[in-house]
Each structure stands twice: as C-alpha cells, then as structure tokens.
Design a protein around this motif. Structure first.
Motif, short mmCIF file in Angstrom:
data_model
loop_
_atom_site.label_atom_id
_atom_site.label_comp_id
_atom_site.label_asym_id
_atom_site.label_seq_id
_atom_site.Cartn_x
_atom_site.Cartn_y
_atom_site.Cartn_z
N THR A 35 0.85 -1.19 0.00
CA THR A 35 0.00 0.00 0.00
C THR A 35 0.88 1.24 0.00
OG1 THR A 35 -0.12 -0.04 2.41
CG2 THR A 35 -1.92 -1.11 1.22
N THR A 88 3.89 4.67 -5.21
CA THR A 88 3.45 4.96 -6.57
C THR A 88 3.57 3.69 -7.40
OG1 THR A 88 4.31 7.21 -6.35
CG2 THR A 88 3.79 6.45 -8.57
N GLU A 89 2.44 3.18 -7.88
CA GLU A 89 2.51 1.99 -8.72
C GLU A 89 3.17 2.33 -10.05
OE1 GLU A 89 -0.77 -0.85 -8.57
OE2 GLU A 89 -1.86 0.63 -7.37
N PRO A 90 3.76 1.39 -10.77
CA PRO A 90 3.75 -0.05 -10.44
C PRO A 90 4.76 -0.43 -9.37
CG PRO A 90 5.00 0.33 -12.44
CD PRO A 90 4.41 1.68 -12.04
N TYR A 91 4.45 -1.52 -8.69
CA TYR A 91 5.33 -2.07 -7.67
C TYR A 91 6.18 -3.19 -8.26
CZ TYR A 91 1.84 0.00 -4.47
OH TYR A 91 0.99 0.84 -3.81
N THR A 127 3.19 -8.81 -9.41
CA THR A 127 1.92 -8.85 -8.68
C THR A 127 2.09 -9.08 -7.18
OG1 THR A 127 1.63 -11.22 -9.00
CG2 THR A 127 0.73 -9.78 -10.70
N ASP A 139 8.66 0.87 -5.34
CA ASP A 139 7.68 1.52 -6.20
C ASP A 139 8.37 2.32 -7.30
OD1 ASP A 139 8.55 3.90 -5.09
OD2 ASP A 139 6.61 4.49 -4.30
N GLU A 140 7.58 3.01 -8.09
CA GLU A 140 8.12 3.72 -9.25
C GLU A 140 9.10 4.82 -8.84
OE1 GLU A 140 6.04 5.14 -13.32
OE2 GLU A 140 5.48 6.27 -11.53
#
Length: 94
Positions: free
Chosen positions: A27, A30-33, A52, A73-74
């Motif tokens: 949680t 910033t996606e993507p992880y 995923t 994260d990004e």
C-alpha cells in the motif's frame, strides 16, 4: 515520503503436492510495484511474481520457511517485511 508499506497478509499453511497461492499486499507509494525475496527463501516449489506480489506453485518439501519480501515503487521507495510460511506433509491419503 511515499508511505510505502507491505504486509504478509497472513499466509495460509501449505501442503506438499497441493497447489498454493498467496498475495502480499503493498500500500502507499506509486505503482507499479516490484516485489522481490531479499532474504531467506520461499518453500521449494513456490515462486514470486515480481509484478503482482503473488507467490504460487506446488510445495514439494515440508517445513517452516521464513523469508523477507520487499517491494519497490516507481519512485524507488522500498519497504520490506519478514514472513513465514509453514508447509505440512501430504494431507490426503492416496
């Protein structure tokens, strides 16, 4: 800060020879992880999907396996958590 965090999300017990799947929940950030195992090892037969955060496969060896799952994260923020999965022997009589 991005407040990125990851949880084990209570991995269930696994059984030798029985297909297993469990997702680690990230949680914040910033996606993507991108997920990775950074210490210890998953039970033999299981693999982590880096995109995923889901581990899946069919365990081959009973035991208790402790490992660290990390997520980035990004923005290159990272978080990690130590998790344990227990694999028991065959639960079904052939």
């Amino acid at each position: 800060g991005t407040n990125l965090s990851i949880s084990c999300d209570n991995p269930p017990y696994g059984h030798v020879g029985v297909a297993y799947s469990h997702g680690f929940r990230a949680t914040g950030g910033t996606e993507p992880y991108t997920f990775a195992i950074t210490a210890g090892a998953l039970p033999p037969g299981l693999t982590l999907d880096a995109g995923t955060g889901v581990i899946s496969g069919t365990p081959t060896t009973k035991g208790v396996y402790t490992f660290t799952v990390s997520v980035a994260d990004e923005q290159d923020a990272t978080a990690a958590v130590e998790c344990t999965i227990a694999i028991s022997g065959k639960c079904l009589v052939e």
